[in-house]
Design a protein around this motif. Structure first.
Motif, mmCIF file in Angstrom:
data_model
loop_
_atom_site.group_PDB
_atom_site.id
_atom_site.type_symbol
_atom_site.label_atom_id
_atom_site.label_comp_id
_atom_site.label_asym_id
_atom_site.label_seq_id
_atom_site.Cartn_x
_atom_site.Cartn_y
_atom_site.Cartn_z
ATOM 1 N N HIS B 91 0.828 -1.206 0.000
ATOM 2 C CA HIS B 91 0.000 0.000 0.000
ATOM 3 C C HIS B 91 0.862 1.255 0.000
ATOM 4 C CE1 HIS B 91 -3.216 2.793 1.262
ATOM 5 N NE2 HIS B 91 -4.022 1.896 0.704
ATOM 6 N N ALA B 92 1.891 1.273 0.863
ATOM 7 C CA ALA B 92 2.756 2.460 0.947
ATOM 8 C C ALA B 92 3.553 2.656 -0.346
ATOM 9 C CB ALA B 92 3.705 2.333 2.135
ATOM 10 N N SER B 93 3.957 1.552 -0.959
ATOM 11 C CA SER B 93 4.714 1.658 -2.217
ATOM 12 C C SER B 93 3.862 2.358 -3.280
ATOM 13 C CB SER B 93 5.106 0.266 -2.725
ATOM 14 O OG SER B 93 5.928 -0.381 -1.788
ATOM 15 N N LEU B 94 2.596 1.944 -3.363
ATOM 16 C CA LEU B 94 1.713 2.548 -4.368
ATOM 17 C C LEU B 94 1.297 3.965 -3.974
ATOM 18 C CD1 LEU B 94 -0.586 -0.443 -5.440
ATOM 19 C CD2 LEU B 94 1.637 0.249 -6.324
ATOM 20 N N GLN B 95 1.153 4.192 -2.668
ATOM 21 C CA GLN B 95 0.825 5.551 -2.191
ATOM 22 C C GLN B 95 1.890 6.547 -2.634
ATOM 23 O OE1 GLN B 95 0.440 5.189 2.118
ATOM 24 N NE2 GLN B 95 -1.465 6.358 1.954
ATOM 25 N N ALA B 113 -7.238 -4.070 -5.898
ATOM 26 C CA ALA B 113 -8.382 -4.957 -6.122
ATOM 27 C C ALA B 113 -8.332 -5.542 -7.533
ATOM 28 C CB ALA B 113 -9.681 -4.186 -5.903
ATOM 29 N N LEU B 114 -8.000 -4.710 -8.488
ATOM 30 C CA LEU B 114 -7.954 -5.138 -9.886
ATOM 31 C C LEU B 114 -6.938 -6.259 -10.101
ATOM 32 C CD1 LEU B 114 -9.027 -4.323 -12.763
ATOM 33 C CD2 LEU B 114 -6.986 -2.910 -12.958
ATOM 34 N N THR B 115 -5.827 -6.195 -9.374
ATOM 35 C CA THR B 115 -4.762 -7.187 -9.580
ATOM 36 C C THR B 115 -4.850 -8.342 -8.580
ATOM 37 O OG1 THR B 115 -3.321 -5.760 -8.258
ATOM 38 C CG2 THR B 115 -3.096 -5.626 -10.639
ATOM 39 N N GLY B 116 -5.890 -8.342 -7.755
ATOM 40 C CA GLY B 116 -6.139 -9.491 -6.883
ATOM 41 C C GLY B 116 -5.271 -9.572 -5.645
ATOM 42 N N ILE B 117 -4.741 -8.439 -5.201
ATOM 43 C CA ILE B 117 -3.935 -8.472 -3.970
ATOM 44 C C ILE B 117 -4.468 -7.467 -2.939
ATOM 45 C CG2 ILE B 117 -1.763 -9.434 -4.831
ATOM 46 C CD1 ILE B 117 -0.786 -6.603 -5.345
ATOM 47 N N ALA B 118 -5.774 -7.207 -3.027
ATOM 48 C CA ALA B 118 -6.384 -6.235 -2.111
ATOM 49 C C ALA B 118 -6.399 -6.729 -0.666
ATOM 50 C CB ALA B 118 -7.808 -5.923 -2.563
ATOM 51 N N ASP B 119 -6.248 -8.057 -0.472
ATOM 52 C CA ASP B 119 -6.327 -8.582 0.891
ATOM 53 C C ASP B 119 -4.985 -8.498 1.634
ATOM 54 O OD1 ASP B 119 -5.415 -10.344 -1.008
ATOM 55 O OD2 ASP B 119 -5.965 -12.127 0.140
ATOM 56 N N VAL B 120 -3.931 -8.054 0.959
ATOM 57 C CA VAL B 120 -2.624 -7.988 1.644
ATOM 58 C C VAL B 120 -1.963 -6.605 1.494
ATOM 59 C CG1 VAL B 120 -2.059 -10.433 1.583
ATOM 60 C CG2 VAL B 120 -1.547 -9.030 -0.413
ATOM 61 N N PRO B 121 -2.739 -5.518 1.629
ATOM 62 C CA PRO B 121 -2.147 -4.209 1.344
ATOM 63 C C PRO B 121 -1.038 -3.810 2.312
ATOM 64 C CG PRO B 121 -4.279 -3.936 2.389
ATOM 65 C CD PRO B 121 -4.128 -5.392 2.092
ATOM 66 N N ASN B 122 -1.134 -4.302 3.549
ATOM 67 C CA ASN B 122 -0.154 -3.859 4.544
ATOM 68 C C ASN B 122 0.986 -4.851 4.759
ATOM 69 O OD1 ASN B 122 -1.495 -1.417 5.068
ATOM 70 N ND2 ASN B 122 -3.037 -2.570 6.228
ATOM 71 N N ARG B 124 4.488 -6.462 3.988
ATOM 72 C CA ARG B 124 5.705 -5.912 3.395
ATOM 73 C C ARG B 124 6.065 -6.665 2.116
ATOM 74 N NH1 ARG B 124 10.390 -4.854 7.429
ATOM 75 N NH2 ARG B 124 9.874 -6.866 8.310
ATOM 76 N N VAL B 125 6.547 -5.944 1.131
ATOM 77 C CA VAL B 125 6.817 -6.532 -0.180
ATOM 78 C C VAL B 125 7.840 -7.671 -0.077
ATOM 79 C CG1 VAL B 125 7.668 -6.038 -2.506
ATOM 80 C CG2 VAL B 125 6.241 -4.376 -1.335
ATOM 81 N N GLY B 126 8.751 -7.563 0.888
ATOM 82 C CA GLY B 126 9.749 -8.615 1.082
ATOM 83 C C GLY B 126 9.120 -9.963 1.417
ATOM 84 N N ASN B 127 7.887 -9.935 1.936
ATOM 85 C CA ASN B 127 7.201 -11.187 2.284
ATOM 86 C C ASN B 127 6.278 -11.671 1.156
ATOM 87 O OD1 ASN B 127 8.386 -11.214 4.824
ATOM 88 N ND2 ASN B 127 6.783 -9.906 5.683
ATOM 89 N N PHE B 128 6.309 -10.984 0.033
ATOM 90 C CA PHE B 128 5.474 -11.378 -1.108
ATOM 91 C C PHE B 128 6.134 -12.524 -1.872
ATOM 92 C CE2 PHE B 128 2.553 -7.641 -2.497
ATOM 93 C CZ PHE B 128 2.023 -7.579 -1.218
ATOM 94 N N SER B 129 5.304 -13.388 -2.448
ATOM 95 C CA SER B 129 5.823 -14.390 -3.386
ATOM 96 C C SER B 129 6.155 -13.661 -4.690
ATOM 97 C CB SER B 129 4.762 -15.444 -3.650
ATOM 98 O OG SER B 129 3.680 -14.862 -4.351
ATOM 99 N N LEU B 130 6.879 -14.355 -5.564
ATOM 100 C CA LEU B 130 7.242 -13.736 -6.844
ATOM 101 C C LEU B 130 5.998 -13.325 -7.633
ATOM 102 C CD1 LEU B 130 9.563 -12.988 -8.738
ATOM 103 C CD2 LEU B 130 9.528 -15.325 -9.611
ATOM 104 N N GLY B 131 4.984 -14.195 -7.585
ATOM 105 C CA GLY B 131 3.754 -13.903 -8.311
ATOM 106 C C GLY B 131 3.032 -12.682 -7.762
ATOM 107 N N MET B 132 2.990 -12.571 -6.420
ATOM 108 C CA MET B 132 2.327 -11.402 -5.802
ATOM 109 C C MET B 132 3.100 -10.130 -6.116
ATOM 110 S SD MET B 132 1.431 -13.140 -2.183
ATOM 111 C CE MET B 132 0.758 -11.749 -1.326
ATOM 112 N N ARG B 133 4.411 -10.263 -6.133
ATOM 113 C CA ARG B 133 5.264 -9.118 -6.464
ATOM 114 C C ARG B 133 4.977 -8.655 -7.893
ATOM 115 N NH1 ARG B 133 10.241 -7.967 -3.527
ATOM 116 N NH2 ARG B 133 11.378 -6.519 -4.823
#
Lengths: 242, 293
Positions: B91-95, B113-122, B124-133
């Motif tokens: 969320h902060a990255s996009l903000q 929401a459009l990209t299907g990651i609205a449930d994990v906005p807060n 940290r990107v470091g904890n994202f999978s490659l696909g979520m990234r």
């Protein structure tokens, strides 16, 4: 420019590491004040001025904050996102410098109240001495500290942009500024113009030593160093590939 | 629209991109293909003003990228699987991007929401999978609803559902919304499903520029023999182009009958001979054979 500053502020405040560094900077203020209180002194006035004269640790930490704000973007490649939204690199570097300086100003503003609070607690628990500074003196030390912190944060930022690496940037700050420049400051010809001498004169404005610049020239020197390094960072950054 | 004209970039003595010219049209998905080290990422970096060309120019919407008034509303880019600080939340990255581009902060939730990651906005990107990234990178690219989208390996790390979503999204953006979509990828089967036109480069130079529709008219003849070298020579004498794959030869430019005739005249025994509809992968392999760095 306002948009870039807002974006850089969001980036800074959303990183835990920045808050940790700010916390360490404030701890540095407390340690600096305590050191000033317990160091040998001839009078209450000298003890108070020692307490007010800031902290080298905090000066180092705000410089590292500057380095971190710039260089961490290169390590994470987040700079690619930054430049694809704002291709004007001059604006990006200046916005980062403004945010780095603003954080340093906030830490600097805290310096006198923290020193006063630490002294009150110290005397309250039976520490020897007493507070002896007028509002004018405290104000003078306060804005001297603010200028020194802000200047060093901007210098750190410029070093971060130039080095593009937190590790290299911090090494340059530590060895280049705090060790080498500090040592060169003991050479009389250079000492009046060194950046660490300028910082010392700003942090301790009422205790003028002949080998350091006076307050006014120290302010000018700090602006000069920060300005030249920021200009250099902008010029280099505008010519380099990401 | 993206126009690249005579773009050249050297690093020391190494020429990464050499007088490269091509166009990516609005309303189409253009694939950008080439072997590893062929200069694709360098080209994209020059288009986006991240690297400086030695000569030539790259225009986006008629202007060099760095001269665009508000690039985020003109161009959305997905590079390196997303360029985010690991310690910052999605969320902060996009903000921050919204703030820099002067976009309303409400766009952040919309694209998440459009990209299907609205449930994990807060998170940290470091904890994202490659696909979520990757989804986050696409979200960032879509923030300013730009007319041009540039995506470098956007399918990397996406699960099948994500790939399907990306395919439909990119085609919809190009065909229904008239946007220019420029995609670099190594997944050729996926590219064939998405792209309308293809730009192939190798060793920094343009090899071919063609429409995927043209592939339908192309045909590849596949011949198996124990004498591949002799058959390849015979095919080339007859005017065909041959690619060797073990005991198999893929031939373009000749019909199956002509390949059989060439084999007969050369005295080469064939164990099988057949025609295959040429796909993007075959065409790509044919174009780039022996041209990897």
């Amino acid at each position: 420019m306002g948009r870039q500053v807002a974006a850089e502020w969001i980036k800074a405040r959303s990183l835990r590491s920045i808050w940790m560094l700010i916390g360490i900077a404030i701890i540095g203020l407390i340690v600096g004040a305590l050191t000033g209180l317990i160091n040998p002194h001839d009078s209450a006035r000298e003890q108070t001025l020692n307490t007010l004269s800031g902290s080298s640790l905090t000066l180092l930490v705000v410089t590292v904050i500057g380095v971190f704000l710039a260089a961490s973007e290169y390590g994470s490649k987040a700079i690619v996102s930054t430049y694809t939204v704002t291709p004007d690199r001059r604006r990006v570097v200046l916005a980062k410098a403004i945010v780095a300086a603003a954080i340093a100003v906030v830490v600097g503003v805290l310096s006198v109240p923290v020193a006063r609070l630490v002294a009150a607690v110290f005397f309250g628990v039976g520490g020897a001495g007493e507070w002896d500074a007028s509002f004018g003196t405290a104000f003078h030390y306060g804005y001297g500290t603010i200028l020194a912190f802000a200047g060093f944060a901007v210098i750190g930022l410029a070093i971060g942009v130039l080095s593009r690496s937190v590790a290299i940037g911090v090494a340059i700050v530590f060895f280049g500024i705090f060790i080498i420049d500090g040592l060169l400051g003991s050479v009389s010809v250079y000492s009046e113009y060194s950046v660490t001498s300028a910082a010392t004169a700003l942090l301790d404005p009422d205790v003028h030593q002949s080998r350091f610049p006076r307050f006014g020239p120290a302010v000018a020197l700090m602006f000069l160093y920060a300005g030249i390094l920021t200009w250099l960072a902008v010029v280099v950054e505008r010519r380099r590939d990401v | 629209m993206i126009q690249v004209e005579e773009l050249t970039k050297t690093f020391g003595h190494f020429t990464a991109v050499k007088q490269l010219s091509f166009t990516a049209e609005a309303g189409q998905v253009t694939g950008f293909l080439g072997p590893n080290g062929s200069g694709k990422t360098t080209t994209i970096s020059m288009v986006l003003g991240l690297e400086f060309a030695d000569s030539g120019k790259a225009l986006v919407a008629g202007k060099p990228f760095v001269e665009l008034d508000n690039p985020a509303t003109a161009v959305g880019a997905v590079l390196d699987g997303g360029s985010f600080h690991d310690g910052r939340s999605a969320h902060a990255s996009l903000q921050a991007t919204c703030a820099a581009a002067g976009l309303p902060q409400s766009r952040v939730d919309e694209v998440l929401a459009l990209t299907g990651i609205a449930d994990v906005p807060n998170r940290r990107v470091g904890n994202f999978s490659l696909g979520m990234r990757q989804r986050l990178a696409i979200a960032q690219a879509l923030l300013g609803d730009p007319q041009v989208l540039i995506l470098d390996e956007p399918a990397n790390g996406l699960d099948p559902e994500g790939i399907l979503w990306m395919r439909n999204t990119l085609r919809s953006l190009a065909h229904e919304h008239g946007k220019t979509v420029f995609v670099s990828s190594h997944i050729l089967t996926e590219m064939q499903e998405i792209v309308d036109t293809v730009v192939v480069i190798a060793e920094g130079q343009l090899i071919s520029e063609f429409g995927v529709g043209d592939l339908a008219s192309g045909e590849t003849v596949v011949a198996r023999t124990g004498e591949v070298e002799q058959l390849a020579a015979a095919v080339e004498r007859a005017g065909g182009k041959a690619i060797r794959r073990g005991d198999e030869l893929s031939v373009t430019g000749l019909s199956a009958a002509a390949v059989g005739q060439a084999a007969l005249e050369a005295g080469v025994a064939l164990s099988s001979l057949g025609a295959e509809q040429q796909d993007l992968e075959a065409r790509y392999m044919e174009l780039t054979a022996g041209k990897g760095r």
